[in-house]
Design a protein around this motif. Structure first.
Motif, mmCIF file in Angstrom:
data_model
loop_
_atom_site.group_PDB
_atom_site.id
_atom_site.type_symbol
_atom_site.label_atom_id
_atom_site.label_comp_id
_atom_site.label_asym_id
_atom_site.label_seq_id
_atom_site.Cartn_x
_atom_site.Cartn_y
_atom_site.Cartn_z
ATOM 1 N N THR A 80 16.926 -1.946 89.748
ATOM 2 C CA THR A 80 15.580 -1.707 89.235
ATOM 3 C C THR A 80 15.650 -0.608 88.186
ATOM 4 O O THR A 80 16.548 0.239 88.206
ATOM 5 N N ILE A 81 14.684 -0.622 87.262
ATOM 6 C CA ILE A 81 14.592 0.366 86.180
ATOM 7 C C ILE A 81 13.198 0.975 86.285
ATOM 8 O O ILE A 81 12.209 0.344 85.927
ATOM 9 N N TYR A 82 13.110 2.196 86.816
ATOM 10 C CA TYR A 82 11.831 2.820 87.165
ATOM 11 C C TYR A 82 11.575 4.054 86.307
ATOM 12 O O TYR A 82 12.469 4.878 86.116
ATOM 13 N N ASN A 83 10.345 4.183 85.822
ATOM 14 C CA ASN A 83 9.956 5.378 85.070
ATOM 15 C C ASN A 83 8.996 6.193 85.932
ATOM 16 O O ASN A 83 7.886 5.745 86.232
ATOM 17 N N ALA A 84 9.420 7.391 86.342
ATOM 18 C CA ALA A 84 8.627 8.233 87.236
ATOM 19 C C ALA A 84 7.353 8.745 86.568
ATOM 20 O O ALA A 84 6.327 8.902 87.232
ATOM 21 N N ALA A 85 7.387 8.994 85.264
ATOM 22 C CA ALA A 85 6.197 9.487 84.560
ATOM 23 C C ALA A 85 5.075 8.453 84.594
ATOM 24 O O ALA A 85 3.909 8.792 84.781
ATOM 25 N N ALA A 86 5.421 7.180 84.429
ATOM 26 C CA ALA A 86 4.430 6.096 84.439
ATOM 27 C C ALA A 86 4.233 5.508 85.840
ATOM 28 O O ALA A 86 3.267 4.798 86.081
ATOM 29 N N ALA A 91 9.966 -4.563 83.483
ATOM 30 C CA ALA A 91 9.979 -5.934 83.975
ATOM 31 C C ALA A 91 9.740 -6.915 82.835
ATOM 32 O O ALA A 91 9.476 -6.524 81.698
ATOM 33 N N SER A 92 9.827 -8.168 83.180
ATOM 34 C CA SER A 92 9.487 -9.250 82.268
ATOM 35 C C SER A 92 8.168 -9.857 82.716
ATOM 36 O O SER A 92 7.829 -9.816 83.895
ATOM 37 N N LYS A 93 7.449 -10.444 81.774
ATOM 38 C CA LYS A 93 6.263 -11.227 82.149
ATOM 39 C C LYS A 93 6.662 -12.634 82.577
ATOM 40 O O LYS A 93 5.841 -13.396 83.048
ATOM 41 N N GLN A 102 5.544 -2.855 85.833
ATOM 42 C CA GLN A 102 4.979 -3.301 87.100
ATOM 43 C C GLN A 102 4.993 -2.192 88.132
ATOM 44 O O GLN A 102 5.868 -1.328 88.107
ATOM 45 N N ASP A 103 4.058 -2.267 89.074
ATOM 46 C CA ASP A 103 4.028 -1.335 90.199
ATOM 47 C C ASP A 103 5.108 -1.668 91.220
ATOM 48 O O ASP A 103 5.621 -0.794 91.899
ATOM 49 N N ASP A 104 5.443 -2.953 91.336
ATOM 50 C CA ASP A 104 6.337 -3.455 92.367
ATOM 51 C C ASP A 104 7.762 -3.617 91.839
ATOM 52 O O ASP A 104 7.979 -4.315 90.852
ATOM 53 N N GLY A 105 8.716 -2.986 92.512
ATOM 54 C CA GLY A 105 10.112 -3.107 92.109
ATOM 55 C C GLY A 105 10.871 -4.177 92.867
ATOM 56 O O GLY A 105 12.073 -4.327 92.695
ATOM 57 N N ASP A 108 10.946 -10.495 91.444
ATOM 58 C CA ASP A 108 12.072 -10.964 90.635
ATOM 59 C C ASP A 108 11.947 -10.563 89.171
ATOM 60 O O ASP A 108 12.952 -10.408 88.474
ATOM 61 N N LYS A 109 10.736 -10.377 88.674
ATOM 62 C CA LYS A 109 10.536 -10.001 87.269
ATOM 63 C C LYS A 109 10.966 -8.563 86.986
ATOM 64 O O LYS A 109 11.143 -8.189 85.833
ATOM 65 N N SER A 110 11.141 -7.743 88.030
ATOM 66 C CA SER A 110 11.571 -6.363 87.828
ATOM 67 C C SER A 110 12.975 -6.109 88.380
ATOM 68 O O SER A 110 13.389 -4.967 88.536
ATOM 69 N N LEU A 111 13.733 -7.177 88.622
ATOM 70 C CA LEU A 111 15.108 -7.050 89.107
ATOM 71 C C LEU A 111 16.078 -7.474 88.013
ATOM 72 O O LEU A 111 15.821 -8.427 87.276
ATOM 73 N N TRP A 112 17.211 -6.774 87.942
ATOM 74 C CA TRP A 112 18.179 -6.956 86.863
ATOM 75 C C TRP A 112 19.595 -6.995 87.414
ATOM 76 O O TRP A 112 19.916 -6.281 88.361
#
Length: 140
Positions: A80-86, A91-93, A102-105, A108-112
């Protein structure tokens, strides 16, 4: 996915504002995702993740801009690629050249998947399964 990536710069733990060029196997930590003078930012503009101009000195970037710092962590076989500030995940649409935050890590759209050791390729799980542009890449 349509975001800039060619090199990853890893946070120097001793001095939090200094990020050093990283190579080797990816491990969990805070990174700047960087390519050719641009760092991936936590904002979506025109369906793409935007970027900030950065100027490395040698192999270091000095910044206090938290919008360009991403926490990369393993999630099962993916990352996952998470930004703590935001408080959002990159993710992808699920469609060609459409980025999202996205809020949810766990979606599948936020997994790499990640490959590489001096430059890194991130491939989106959802897009790869659906044969849609799946690479995290430079947003010029």
């Amino acid at each position: 996915m349509s975001v800039g990536l060619s090199l990853i710069v890893r946070v120097n733990a001793d001095v939090p504002e200094i990020y050093s060029l990283y190579s080797g196997e990816l491990t969990e930590g805070d990174y700047i995702i960087y390519y050719n003078g641009k760092a991936m930012k936590n904002e979506v503009s025109s369906n793409r993740l935007s970027y900030s101009e950065v100027t490395p000195v040698g192999d270091n970037i000095t910044t206090s801009d938290t919008s360009i710092v991403w926490h990369i962590a393993q999630s099962g076989d993916y990352w996952t690629i998470y930004n703590a500030a935001a408080k959002k995940y990159a993710a992808s649409k699920g469609t060609k050249n459409q980025a999202a935050l996205q809020d949810d890590g766990t979606d599948d759209k936020s997994l790499w998947t990640v490959s590489g050791s001096s430059t890194y390729e991130f491939v989106n799980k959802n897009n790869a399964a659906n044969s849609v542009n799946s690479n995290l890449r430079n947003n010029n």
